[in-house]
Scaffold this motif. Structure first.
Motif, PDB file in Angstrom:
ATOM      1  N   PRO A   1       0.800  -1.099  -0.062  1.00 21.04           N
ATOM      2  CA  PRO A   1      -0.005   0.032   0.065  1.00 21.04           C
ATOM      3  C   PRO A   1       0.758   1.488   0.094  1.00 21.04           C
ATOM      4  CG  PRO A   1      -0.708  -1.650   1.579  1.00 21.04           C
ATOM      5  CD  PRO A   1       0.600  -2.048   1.091  1.00 21.04           C
ATOM      6  N   GLY A   2       0.493   2.216  -0.808  1.00 25.88           N
ATOM      7  CA  GLY A   2       1.262   3.322  -1.104  1.00 25.88           C
ATOM      8  C   GLY A   2       2.309   3.334  -2.240  1.00 25.88           C
ATOM      9  N   ASP A   3       2.724   1.997  -2.584  1.00 21.85           N
ATOM     10  CA  ASP A   3       3.726   2.194  -3.790  1.00 21.85           C
ATOM     11  C   ASP A   3       3.043   2.962  -4.849  1.00 21.85           C
ATOM     12  OD1 ASP A   3       5.483   0.693  -2.377  1.00 21.85           O
ATOM     13  OD2 ASP A   3       5.076  -1.176  -3.280  1.00 21.85           O
ATOM     14  N   VAL A   4       3.875   3.544  -5.626  1.00 18.54           N
ATOM     15  CA  VAL A   4       3.424   4.317  -6.965  1.00 18.54           C
ATOM     16  C   VAL A   4       3.969   3.743  -8.182  1.00 18.54           C
ATOM     17  CG1 VAL A   4       3.411   6.538  -8.169  1.00 18.54           C
ATOM     18  CG2 VAL A   4       3.117   6.380  -5.528  1.00 18.54           C
ATOM     19  N   ILE A   5       3.340   3.433  -9.227  1.00 12.08           N
ATOM     20  CA  ILE A   5       3.737   2.975 -10.488  1.00 12.08           C
ATOM     21  C   ILE A   5       3.672   4.048 -11.523  1.00 12.08           C
ATOM     22  CG2 ILE A   5       3.661   1.099 -12.320  1.00 12.08           C
ATOM     23  CD1 ILE A   5       2.130  -0.487 -10.255  1.00 12.08           C
ATOM     24  N   SER A   6       4.874   4.652 -12.145  1.00 15.72           N
ATOM     25  CA  SER A   6       4.632   5.630 -13.051  1.00 15.72           C
ATOM     26  C   SER A   6       4.875   4.594 -14.262  1.00 15.72           C
ATOM     27  CB  SER A   6       5.830   6.630 -12.746  1.00 15.72           C
ATOM     28  OG  SER A   6       5.349   7.848 -13.368  1.00 15.72           O
ATOM     29  N   THR A   7       3.745   5.070 -15.174  1.00 12.97           N
ATOM     30  CA  THR A   7       3.681   3.901 -16.461  1.00 12.97           C
ATOM     31  C   THR A   7       4.080   4.254 -17.637  1.00 12.97           C
ATOM     32  OG1 THR A   7       1.322   4.736 -16.679  1.00 12.97           O
ATOM     33  CG2 THR A   7       1.525   3.163 -15.165  1.00 12.97           C
TER      34      THR A   7
END
Length: 285
Positions: free
Chosen positions: A239-245
């Motif tokens: 939870p709280g991980d960010v994936i920049s796509t």
């Protein structure tokens, strides 16, 4: 919902954007827009609140009320390279047979309108508007069909990049991607119900009023559910991980002749339904 964090650097408080575009405080309801506050149960509890009963925060967001990154205490800032067919073409690269994965260091994270600092020795600082995916429910070996159950929401990311550090200085891409201030994130985390079709969102970026990027998430090669599933094979998502796509075409490296940031410019960027960012670019200190 549009969830956000407001206040001075290092002292951000949790809030939400109400239907009139004003910030309401979530203090006392969640400690931060971070971690377990992004779980489905927590988001459902916030969604059930009568927003008119929440304390109104003074100021106008992104005007006289500073917004921080829309996710606090990001654990992992995972990025995907060459994930738009048209951006790969402008880079002179083939679409990779599997996603290209690299990291932005979490020390790069800043608010959506905070200044971006050119690093010392930079020759080729560049811009990239990207669709950010925020994990709400962690997991490993997530099935693609179940992937969206793990997503708390979406946000705008500017994947600021130093191309010489990234490409010409040997080693991995990471050292050109994670310089301080290279991760403006926000203005808000928008929950999937409010975003709708995340596979067809208009994306744009201007520098000093000139439009360089004018694309759509529709040209993304590896879509969000696949990326969540794919990444979870190699690491547990939390939870709280960010994936920049990835980014559509129009980056400075792809211009003829190439254009890079030197300091003094203003970047403005946005994604349909997810809001806008504005950053002043400061020269190297």
């Amino acid at each position: 919902m549009k969830l956000l964090r407001y206040g001075p650097v290092g002292q951000e408080q949790p809030g939400l954007l109400d239907k009139d575009g004003r910030v309401r405080s979530l203090a006392g309801i969640v400690d931060d827009i971070a971690g377990q506050a992004l779980s489905p149960e927590s988001l459902a509890r916030i969604a059930a609140l009568d927003e008119s009963t929440l304390p109104l925060v003074d100021g106008t967001p992104q005007d006289d009320l500073r917004l921080g990154a829309c996710v606090g205490n990001i654990g992992k800032f995972i990025c995907i390279g060459l994930n738009y067919a048209d951006h790969a073409a402008e880079s002179g690269a083939a679409v990779p047979p599997e996603p290209v994965v690299f990291n932005k260091w979490t020390s790069a994270v800043v608010g959506p309108d905070d200044d971006v600092q050119i690093p010392r020795g930079s020759k080729k600082t560049d811009w990239e508007v990207e669709l950010g995916v925020v994990i709400g429910t962690g997991g490993s070996y997530i099935e693609e069909a179940d992937a969206m159950r793990h997503v708390a929401g979406f946000c705008v990311v500017n994947d600021v990049s130093e191309r010489e550090f990234q490409i010409e200085r040997s080693g991995t891409w990471d050292k050109g991607k994670g310089c301080d201030t290279f991760g403006p994130t926000g203005p808000w985390l928008v929950t999937p119900d409010e975003v709708g079709d995340f596979n067809n969102l208009a994306m744009w970026l201007d520098v000093d009023g000139k439009r360089y990027q004018n694309g759509s998430s529709s040209t993304m090669v590896y879509k969000v559910p696949f990326l969540v599933s794919y990444l979870s094979r190699f690491m547990s998502l939390q939870p709280g991980d960010v994936i920049s796509t990835g980014t559509p075409p129009g980056v400075g490296m792809g211009q003829k002749p190439q254009v890079f940031l030197k300091g003094g410019e203003v970047m403005r960027l946005g994604i349909e339904k997810l809001g806008e960012q504005r950053q002043k670019v400061l020269p190297a200190a």
